[in-house]
Write an enzyme that holds these catalytic residues in place. Sequence first.
Site, mmCIF file in Angstrom:
data_model
loop_
_atom_site.group_PDB
_atom_site.id
_atom_site.type_symbol
_atom_site.label_atom_id
_atom_site.label_comp_id
_atom_site.label_asym_id
_atom_site.label_seq_id
_atom_site.Cartn_x
_atom_site.Cartn_y
_atom_site.Cartn_z
ATOM 1 N N GLY A 46 -91.828 -174.810 11.950
ATOM 2 C CA GLY A 46 -91.976 -175.772 10.869
ATOM 3 C C GLY A 46 -91.737 -177.175 11.397
ATOM 4 N N GLN A 51 -89.735 -186.138 11.185
ATOM 5 C CA GLN A 51 -89.370 -185.712 12.544
ATOM 6 C C GLN A 51 -90.298 -186.302 13.603
ATOM 7 O OE1 GLN A 51 -89.147 -181.306 11.414
ATOM 8 N NE2 GLN A 51 -87.593 -181.492 12.997
ATOM 9 N N CYS A 89 -83.105 -176.527 14.629
ATOM 10 C CA CYS A 89 -84.008 -177.606 14.213
ATOM 11 C C CYS A 89 -84.458 -178.357 15.466
ATOM 12 C CB CYS A 89 -83.270 -178.549 13.260
ATOM 13 S SG CYS A 89 -84.257 -179.943 12.706
ATOM 14 N N LEU A 90 -85.745 -178.647 15.555
ATOM 15 C CA LEU A 90 -86.264 -179.355 16.737
ATOM 16 C C LEU A 90 -85.644 -180.745 16.892
ATOM 17 C CD1 LEU A 90 -90.060 -178.384 16.533
ATOM 18 C CD2 LEU A 90 -88.342 -177.471 18.104
ATOM 19 N N HIS A 131 -86.193 -175.627 4.472
ATOM 20 C CA HIS A 131 -85.670 -176.449 5.566
ATOM 21 C C HIS A 131 -86.513 -177.725 5.718
ATOM 22 C CE1 HIS A 131 -84.122 -176.761 9.937
ATOM 23 N NE2 HIS A 131 -85.086 -177.664 9.863
ATOM 24 N N GLU A 132 -87.851 -177.563 5.695
ATOM 25 C CA GLU A 132 -88.737 -178.726 5.893
ATOM 26 C C GLU A 132 -88.674 -179.679 4.696
ATOM 27 O OE1 GLU A 132 -89.478 -179.021 8.830
ATOM 28 O OE2 GLU A 132 -89.180 -176.917 9.379
ATOM 29 N N HIS A 135 -85.845 -181.976 4.969
ATOM 30 C CA HIS A 135 -86.111 -183.116 5.859
ATOM 31 C C HIS A 135 -86.689 -184.299 5.091
ATOM 32 C CE1 HIS A 135 -85.211 -181.974 9.974
ATOM 33 N NE2 HIS A 135 -85.863 -180.824 9.876
HETATM 34 CO CO CO Z 1 -85.643 -179.234 11.098
#
Ligand code: CO
Length: 146
Positions: A46, A51, A89-90, A131-132, A135
């Site tokens: 995701g 991000q 998370c990236l 989760h996204e 963000h």
């Molecule tokens: Co994330």
Amino acid sequence: MKLLEIKKYPDPILRVNCFDVEEVSFKERDLFDSMVYTMKVNNGIGLAAPQIGIAKRLIVAMDENGRIIRLANPCIVETRGSNVMTEGCLSLPGENVEVERAFEVVVVGIDDRNKDVEVKTQGLLARVLQHEIDHLDGKLIIDYRR
Ligand code: CO
């Protein structure tokens, strides 16, 4: 389609409350493609626009079968049940946090062809979508740490 730089915590863009898009046009479609490409190259499931440094309400996600979801202005309208899972998370390399989330969600939004869509899903994809969407409100997994 471009490989985009993933912003890492504590970059302030990760704390921004992102803006709705008015419509999904070629510009957003192009961004979706670059987000999907960047997500895959980084072995993510995701990715949200902040991000990659863009304060727009755009997310991409991948389900267990490799199917890609592209959503603009995603909004959770229904939830059912809950469970706890460890998430990464990236934008937070090395961080792993146990997060309690709804097990099933109904998410409405706009797809890459500017059509209104409703996604009803459970399990991993439901978790990734939550989760996204977090963000887009500047919320990160470390905020769930107890
Ligand atoms: Co994330």
